[in-house]
Design a protein around this motif. Sequence first.
Motif, PDB file in Angstrom:
ATOM      1  N   LYS A  34       0.923  -1.136   0.127  1.00  0.00           N
ATOM      2  CA  LYS A  34       0.070   0.283  -0.039  1.00  0.00           C
ATOM      3  C   LYS A  34       0.970   1.293  -0.169  1.00  0.00           C
ATOM      4  N   MET A  35       2.328   1.157   0.377  1.00  0.00           N
ATOM      5  CA  MET A  35       3.170   2.147   0.322  1.00  0.00           C
ATOM      6  C   MET A  35       3.795   2.723  -0.901  1.00  0.00           C
ATOM      7  N   ILE A  36       3.783   1.624  -1.964  1.00  0.00           N
ATOM      8  CA  ILE A  36       4.227   2.156  -3.154  1.00  0.00           C
ATOM      9  C   ILE A  36       3.357   2.091  -4.525  1.00  0.00           C
ATOM     10  N   TRP A  37       3.566   2.522  -5.548  1.00  0.00           N
ATOM     11  CA  TRP A  37       2.765   2.537  -6.701  1.00  0.00           C
ATOM     12  C   TRP A  37       2.571   1.330  -7.380  1.00  0.00           C
ATOM     13  N   HIS A  38       0.985   1.200  -7.657  1.00  0.00           N
ATOM     14  CA  HIS A  38       0.608  -0.152  -8.156  1.00  0.00           C
ATOM     15  C   HIS A  38      -0.023   0.137  -9.566  1.00  0.00           C
ATOM     16  N   VAL A  39       0.339  -0.900 -10.416  1.00  0.00           N
ATOM     17  CA  VAL A  39      -0.370  -0.770 -11.470  1.00  0.00           C
ATOM     18  C   VAL A  39      -0.593  -2.388 -11.941  1.00  0.00           C
ATOM     19  N   GLY A  40      -1.604  -2.421 -12.755  1.00  0.00           N
ATOM     20  CA  GLY A  40      -2.115  -4.066 -12.946  1.00  0.00           C
ATOM     21  C   GLY A  40      -1.873  -4.286 -14.493  1.00  0.00           C
ATOM     22  N   LEU A  41      -1.397  -5.209 -14.856  1.00  0.00           N
ATOM     23  CA  LEU A  41      -1.385  -6.059 -16.073  1.00  0.00           C
ATOM     24  C   LEU A  41      -2.495  -7.075 -16.275  1.00  0.00           C
ATOM     25  N   LYS A  42      -3.439  -6.749 -17.144  1.00  0.00           N
ATOM     26  CA  LYS A  42      -4.460  -7.580 -17.620  1.00  0.00           C
ATOM     27  C   LYS A  42      -4.003  -8.793 -18.365  1.00  0.00           C
ATOM     28  N   ASP A  43      -4.805  -9.895 -18.519  1.00  0.00           N
ATOM     29  CA  ASP A  43      -4.409 -11.087 -19.292  1.00  0.00           C
ATOM     30  C   ASP A  43      -4.209 -10.680 -20.619  1.00  0.00           C
ATOM     31  N   GLY A  44      -3.367 -11.067 -21.352  1.00  0.00           N
ATOM     32  CA  GLY A  44      -2.941 -10.564 -22.672  1.00  0.00           C
ATOM     33  C   GLY A  44      -2.073  -9.513 -23.038  1.00  0.00           C
ATOM     34  N   ASP A  45      -1.703  -8.753 -21.548  1.00  0.00           N
ATOM     35  CA  ASP A  45      -0.721  -7.849 -21.752  1.00  0.00           C
ATOM     36  C   ASP A  45       0.721  -8.080 -21.882  1.00  0.00           C
ATOM     37  N   GLY A  46       0.844  -9.458 -21.637  1.00  0.00           N
ATOM     38  CA  GLY A  46       2.363  -9.602 -21.654  1.00  0.00           C
ATOM     39  C   GLY A  46       2.980  -9.919 -20.337  1.00  0.00           C
ATOM     40  N   THR A  47       4.184  -9.891 -20.139  1.00  0.00           N
ATOM     41  CA  THR A  47       5.065  -9.998 -18.828  1.00  0.00           C
ATOM     42  C   THR A  47       5.703  -8.772 -18.472  1.00  0.00           C
ATOM     43  N   THR A  48       5.757  -7.822 -19.522  1.00  0.00           N
ATOM     44  CA  THR A  48       6.796  -6.527 -19.358  1.00  0.00           C
ATOM     45  C   THR A  48       5.974  -5.376 -19.235  1.00  0.00           C
ATOM     46  N   TYR A  49       5.759  -4.754 -18.231  1.00  0.00           N
ATOM     47  CA  TYR A  49       5.525  -3.252 -18.288  1.00  0.00           C
ATOM     48  C   TYR A  49       6.289  -2.249 -18.635  1.00  0.00           C
ATOM     49  N   ASN A  50       6.081  -1.317 -19.743  1.00  0.00           N
ATOM     50  CA  ASN A  50       6.782  -0.331 -19.988  1.00  0.00           C
ATOM     51  C   ASN A  50       6.424   0.990 -19.614  1.00  0.00           C
ATOM     52  N   TRP A  51       7.357   1.702 -18.953  1.00  0.00           N
ATOM     53  CA  TRP A  51       6.922   3.276 -18.357  1.00  0.00           C
ATOM     54  C   TRP A  51       7.971   4.168 -19.105  1.00  0.00           C
ATOM     55  N   PRO A  52       7.370   4.815 -20.378  1.00  0.00           N
ATOM     56  CA  PRO A  52       7.852   6.106 -20.771  1.00  0.00           C
ATOM     57  C   PRO A  52       7.969   6.865 -19.971  1.00  0.00           C
ATOM     58  N   LYS A  53       9.177   7.963 -20.419  1.00  0.00           N
ATOM     59  CA  LYS A  53       9.444   9.269 -19.470  1.00  0.00           C
ATOM     60  C   LYS A  53       9.910  10.277 -20.395  1.00  0.00           C
ATOM     61  N   PHE A  54       9.375  11.442 -20.371  1.00  0.00           N
ATOM     62  CA  PHE A  54      10.180  12.508 -20.878  1.00  0.00           C
ATOM     63  C   PHE A  54      11.139  13.183 -19.796  1.00  0.00           C
ATOM     64  N   PRO A  55      12.293  12.821 -19.838  1.00  0.00           N
ATOM     65  CA  PRO A  55      13.323  13.228 -18.559  1.00  0.00           C
ATOM     66  C   PRO A  55      13.968  14.667 -18.655  1.00  0.00           C
ATOM     67  N   THR A  56      14.011  15.392 -19.891  1.00  0.00           N
ATOM     68  CA  THR A  56      14.667  16.613 -19.963  1.00  0.00           C
ATOM     69  C   THR A  56      13.617  17.831 -20.216  1.00  0.00           C
ATOM     70  N   GLN A  57      13.759  18.725 -19.278  1.00  0.00           N
ATOM     71  CA  GLN A  57      13.115  19.865 -19.509  1.00  0.00           C
ATOM     72  C   GLN A  57      13.521  20.754 -20.728  1.00  0.00           C
ATOM     73  N   LEU A  58      12.788  21.521 -21.246  1.00  0.00           N
ATOM     74  CA  LEU A  58      12.796  22.708 -22.308  1.00  0.00           C
ATOM     75  C   LEU A  58      13.307  23.756 -21.677  1.00  0.00           C
ATOM     76  N   SER A  59      14.047  24.642 -22.420  1.00  0.00           N
ATOM     77  CA  SER A  59      14.695  25.796 -21.825  1.00  0.00           C
ATOM     78  C   SER A  59      14.148  26.998 -22.819  1.00  0.00           C
ATOM     79  N   ALA A  60      13.698  28.015 -21.838  1.00  0.00           N
ATOM     80  CA  ALA A  60      13.376  29.282 -22.708  1.00  0.00           C
ATOM     81  C   ALA A  60      14.706  30.264 -22.631  1.00  0.00           C
ATOM     82  N   GLN A  61      14.550  31.177 -23.568  1.00  0.00           N
ATOM     83  CA  GLN A  61      15.887  31.947 -23.727  1.00  0.00           C
ATOM     84  C   GLN A  61      15.483  33.162 -24.089  1.00  0.00           C
ATOM     85  N   ALA A  62      16.241  34.188 -23.836  1.00  0.00           N
ATOM     86  CA  ALA A  62      16.146  35.730 -24.020  1.00  0.00           C
ATOM     87  C   ALA A  62      16.458  35.825 -25.393  1.00  0.00           C
TER      88      ALA A  62
END
Length: 300
Positions: A34-62
């Motif tokens: 109950k203390m950590i993030w939980h996701v569920g895989l349904k039947d047919g979803d395979g055995t791997t959960y892929n979690w994409p992320k956009f890790p880099t911020q954009l920068s505004a400039q003068a």
Amino acid sequence: MATGLQTTADIAAVLSTVLSPAREVIEKPVFLEKMIWHVGLKDGDGTTYNWPKFPTQLSAQALTEGVRLDNPQKLIPTSQQFTTSEVGIEIMMTDKSLRVTPEPMRARAGRFAGNAMKRKKEEDILALFAGLSRDLGSAGSAFSPSDLNVAKVRLQAAAESGVTEAAPGPYFAVIHPFHWHDVNVSAATLGSNINSDIGYAPIEGITEELIRKGEVIPLYGLPVATHALMDIDSSDDAVGAVFSKEAFLYISTSNTMKTETERDKNLRAWDMVITSEYGVGEVEDDWGFKITADATAPTS
């Protein structure tokens, strides 16, 4: 002819032996799911959960009037993969072993097996703590309660070198019960309210709460739980942690726990198999701190 005083030793052949109902081992509580993030895989979803992320911020400039803006930026995602796997337990009992005992062995075996499966998952989550790269404690040193607040404010601020994301709340702390003893000692609950001039000074605040309740309470606004399943290594150290709920991931499947029994006629026995499939993993290393500290059993 037998003569003399009769004792219980003389009638041992006819003395009854009273068999008490069997006691069961007391399991330690489990609650980390109950203390950590939980996701569920349904039947047919395979055995791997892929979690994409956009890790880099954009920068505004003068900009300069009349000068063309020619510095396009792009968003490039990364992806983490988490895999589920099976765990299981098997119990085989012969017909004769079931028949000759008054104990409900099949029901008890199922209960023990279920407890073992829950304990296994809890231990897998606890093992994630050691994988955090930042350690506020040190082996052989007493647990310092201030480390809890240090971890909390650093997770909130994300202001140190190489860290750009503040860890999302809520935050939790999980430590060994022997670490909690160090918290009590540090809170001056063991007689340090004695003053040579005025005698016993009144105990107030967090110290009063620790004495009055004698249980885990929030410290520095951080929920603190003790976990008796936390491993103590050969050097008497244990690894606790302060972490964001999203620092770790638990992946469930439709097979949360499945029990199957099969009759083996040739063996004259019952075969019970309990299986489960799940996965756990670390999502963001910067969203948690481990705290290594001495966990020698207290004596005073």
